[in-house]
Design an enzyme around this catalytic site. Structure first.
Site, PDB file in Angstrom:
ATOM      1  N   HIS A  71      31.409  42.629  40.732  1.00  0.00           N
ATOM      2  CA  HIS A  71      32.423  42.482  39.684  1.00  0.00           C
ATOM      3  C   HIS A  71      33.687  43.267  40.031  1.00  0.00           C
ATOM      4  CE1 HIS A  71      33.119  42.113  35.078  1.00  0.00           C
ATOM      5  NE2 HIS A  71      34.267  42.107  35.737  1.00  0.00           N
ATOM      6  N   ASN A 105      40.154  35.738  37.011  1.00  0.00           N
ATOM      7  CA  ASN A 105      41.241  35.818  36.014  1.00  0.00           C
ATOM      8  C   ASN A 105      42.550  36.272  36.663  1.00  0.00           C
ATOM      9  OD1 ASN A 105      40.216  38.425  36.400  1.00  0.00           O
ATOM     10  ND2 ASN A 105      40.609  39.092  34.309  1.00  0.00           N
ATOM     11  N   HIS A 190      30.637  37.544  30.864  1.00  0.00           N
ATOM     12  CA  HIS A 190      31.259  38.627  30.095  1.00  0.00           C
ATOM     13  C   HIS A 190      30.946  38.291  28.641  1.00  0.00           C
ATOM     14  CE1 HIS A 190      35.114  41.004  29.070  1.00  0.00           C
ATOM     15  NE2 HIS A 190      34.654  40.555  27.925  1.00  0.00           N
ATOM     16  N   HIS A 242      28.519  44.026  32.791  1.00  0.00           N
ATOM     17  CA  HIS A 242      28.940  45.209  32.035  1.00  0.00           C
ATOM     18  C   HIS A 242      28.279  45.371  30.653  1.00  0.00           C
ATOM     19  CE1 HIS A 242      31.925  42.421  30.415  1.00  0.00           C
ATOM     20  NE2 HIS A 242      32.841  42.636  31.330  1.00  0.00           N
ATOM     21  N   ASP A 314      33.378  46.541  37.777  1.00  0.00           N
ATOM     22  CA  ASP A 314      34.483  45.958  37.003  1.00  0.00           C
ATOM     23  C   ASP A 314      35.807  46.615  37.415  1.00  0.00           C
ATOM     24  OD1 ASP A 314      35.983  44.472  35.272  1.00  0.00           O
ATOM     25  OD2 ASP A 314      35.077  45.229  33.430  1.00  0.00           O
ATOM     26  N   HIS A 318      45.446  48.180  37.195  1.00  0.00           N
ATOM     27  CA  HIS A 318      46.581  47.812  36.340  1.00  0.00           C
ATOM     28  C   HIS A 318      47.792  48.653  36.721  1.00  0.00           C
ATOM     29  CE1 HIS A 318      44.680  45.062  33.543  1.00  0.00           C
ATOM     30  NE2 HIS A 318      43.678  45.902  33.377  1.00  0.00           N
ATOM     31  N   PRO A 332      43.445  46.550  29.202  1.00  0.00           N
ATOM     32  CA  PRO A 332      42.100  47.122  29.333  1.00  0.00           C
ATOM     33  C   PRO A 332      41.633  47.125  30.781  1.00  0.00           C
ATOM     34  CG  PRO A 332      41.969  44.861  28.529  1.00  0.00           C
ATOM     35  CD  PRO A 332      43.431  45.164  28.709  1.00  0.00           C
ATOM     36  N   GLY A 333      40.977  48.205  31.187  1.00  0.00           N
ATOM     37  CA  GLY A 333      40.340  48.203  32.514  1.00  0.00           C
ATOM     38  C   GLY A 333      40.582  49.471  33.296  1.00  0.00           C
TER      39      GLY A 333
HETATM   40  O1  DOR Z   1      38.540  45.988  30.829  1.00  0.00           O
HETATM   41  C1  DOR Z   1      38.495  44.927  31.437  1.00  0.00           C
HETATM   42  N1  DOR Z   1      39.462  44.565  32.291  1.00  0.00           N
HETATM   43  N2  DOR Z   1      37.480  44.115  31.206  1.00  0.00           N
HETATM   44  C2  DOR Z   1      37.444  42.867  31.704  1.00  0.00           C
HETATM   45  O2  DOR Z   1      36.506  42.171  31.475  1.00  0.00           O
HETATM   46  C3  DOR Z   1      38.583  42.343  32.484  1.00  0.00           C
HETATM   47  C4  DOR Z   1      39.310  43.441  33.136  1.00  0.00           C
HETATM   48  C5  DOR Z   1      40.652  43.023  33.696  1.00  0.00           C
HETATM   49  O3  DOR Z   1      40.755  41.938  34.273  1.00  0.00           O
HETATM   50  O4  DOR Z   1      41.574  43.815  33.605  1.00  0.00           O
END
Ligand code: DOR
Length: 442
Positions: A71, A105, A190, A242, A314, A318, A332-333
């Site tokens: 992931h 994505n 997910h 996750h 995961d 960013h 998020p991430g």
């Molecule tokens: O926190 C996350 N970020 N969860 C996800 O499932 C996708 C990921 C992202 O692509 O930034």
């Protein structure tokens, strides 16, 4: 780099003996100091006093099967300012990962054969590690129209997933599983129900104190239950990714053996809790959200007991302008590749909560078997995909020390034990954190 042993073999140097490392591979029953002879990109022999054209002294180091991460978000195509195949794979290699599954994505989304085949070609040219392409389960990840999975597979897709969003309709998901099964593609799910996941952090005491909107654990549990029921009914190869709540882990346990079902959890859900929400920093926003300690502990027990099969990071880079924001506005991430082993080794193994052998099983052997659909580890004939680790070394997580193009690690500033010092893919040193000196035959 693709999974083709032929390609790996042509790139491999001459034979090499890795000498004196503590070789730990639970799948092969190896747990002690021994030599490993590599030849033509593969493991040729494991044993005492082996001879080869060259050798690498690894006294005091541990040698594990290469870690496998099913992931990761390498943001290519579309957000190469956050990560590229080159930097994502460099981060993976620096974390001891030798195989990675890339999530779809991206921009454009990986939902057409031409995007898949383009990525496969780029991986061959640009990746330091073996990288597998996950295509989308539904067009545009919208959970409406199925993708052309047979054509996606022909173009080189390894699996399908709507990761990042999840499929909201049970009927649509069921059709997706049935089609994926006929196409021979595993499905990575997910699980979050968007009618419940309306907040930005876990809906609990920490969210209330911080005044930040929360999503309840049921947002994950309801979606996980739906996915598991459908996986059991359809018989599709389904992997729940996750897992972060106690109930979802228990549900996976109930459904294990009732279908072709596996599940993972992440280093951050095993080591961090929603208390960090109190910092009010966008850094700590992630989907699914960090949970209370009770969930973290139960998820850890499920990993230890094998209900959750393995760990996946995961890895979600960013740009700083998307993370250095209030929680409600942040993307998020978290980054994951480079801190996964050290964070888990420090928090779980050194504290006596998880045996080192189970961590290696969960980061290498089990996900390796899932990807290879067969044996994975350190044995004669296996590809020489290996991680060399110095368990005695401590290091501080700093932006400048990370190979990723982004720096959104929730462990920044933390001191972690256990450092990956070398990673080999097909016998080739793709990460050298020790200034490896190869000795000639002695
Ligand atoms: O926190 C996350 N970020 N969860 C996800 O499932 C996708 C990921 C992202 O692509 O930034």
């Amino acid at each position: 780099m693709t999974d083709g042993p032929t390609e790996a073999a042509t790139k491999a140097p001459d034979d090499l003996v890795i000498r004196g490392a503590h070789v730990l591979d639970p799948a092969s029953g190896l747990d002690g100091v021994t030599d490993v002879l590599l030849s033509s990109g593969h493991i040729a022999e494991v044993g005492e006093n082996l001879r080869g054209t060259r050798h690498l002294d690894a006294d005091g180091l541990h040698l594990f099967p290469g870690f496998v991460d099913v992931h990761a978000h390498w943001r290519t195509p579309g957000r190469e300012d956050e990560e590229t195949i080159e930097t994502g794979s460099a981060a993976a290699a620096a974390g001891g990962f030798t195989s990675v599954v890339m999530m779809p994505n991206t921009d454009p989304i990986v939902d057409r054969p031409v995007v898949v085949s383009g990525l496969v070609r780029r991986v061959e040219r640009e990746s330091r590690v073996r990288a597998y392409v996950s295509a989308a389960l539904h067009e545009g990840l919208k959970g409406e129209r199925l993708t052309e999975m047979r054509l996606l597979k022909e173009a080189g897709a390894f699996c399908v997933s709507d990761d990042g969003l999840g499929t909201q309709s049970a009927g649509v998901l069921r059709n997706g599983m049935l089609y994926a099964k006929t196409a021979g593609l595993p499905v990575i799910l997910h699980c979050e129900d968007h009618t419940l996941a309306t907040g930005v952090v876990h809906d609990g005491v920490a969210a209330a104190l911080a005044g930040v909107p929360g999503s309840p654990g049921s947002a994950e549990d309801v979606a996980t239950a739906t996915a598991l029921v459908l996986a059991a009914e359809t018989g599709a190869k389904v992997h729940i990714t996750h897992v972060s709540t106690a109930l979802s882990a228990a549900l996976v346990g109930f459904f294990k053996g009732r279908g072709d079902i596996t599940a993972d959890t992440t280093p951050h859900h095993l080591t961090l809790t929603d208390e960090l929400v109190g910092m009010l920093e966008g850094m700590y926003r992630v989907n699914p959200p960090l949970r209370p300690d009770g969930d973290r502990l139960e998820v850890g027990k499920a990993l230890k007991g094998g209900i959750l099969d393995f760990v996946a990071t995961d890895h979600a880079p960013h740009a700083s302008e998307e993370k250095e924001l209030p929680l409600e506005e942040a993307a998020p991430g978290f980054l994951g590749h480079e801190t996964a082993f050290p964070a888990l080794y420090t928090e779980l193994v050194k504290s006596g909560k998880l045996p080192l052998s189970r961590l290696v099983e969960a980061m290498a052997c089990a996900p390796g078997r899932w990807v290879a659909s067969g044996a994975y580890g350190i044995f004669a004939g296996a590809p020489a995909d290996l991680a060399l680790v110095d368990l005695s070394e401590e290091w501080t997580v700093r932006t400048g020390a990370l190979a990723s193009r982004s720096s959104n690690s929730p462990y920044l500033g933390r001191r972690l034990g256990g450092r990956v010092v070398g990673t080999m893919v097909g016998g080739e040193l793709v990460y050298d954190g020790m200034g490896a000196k190869f000795g000639a035959r002695t």
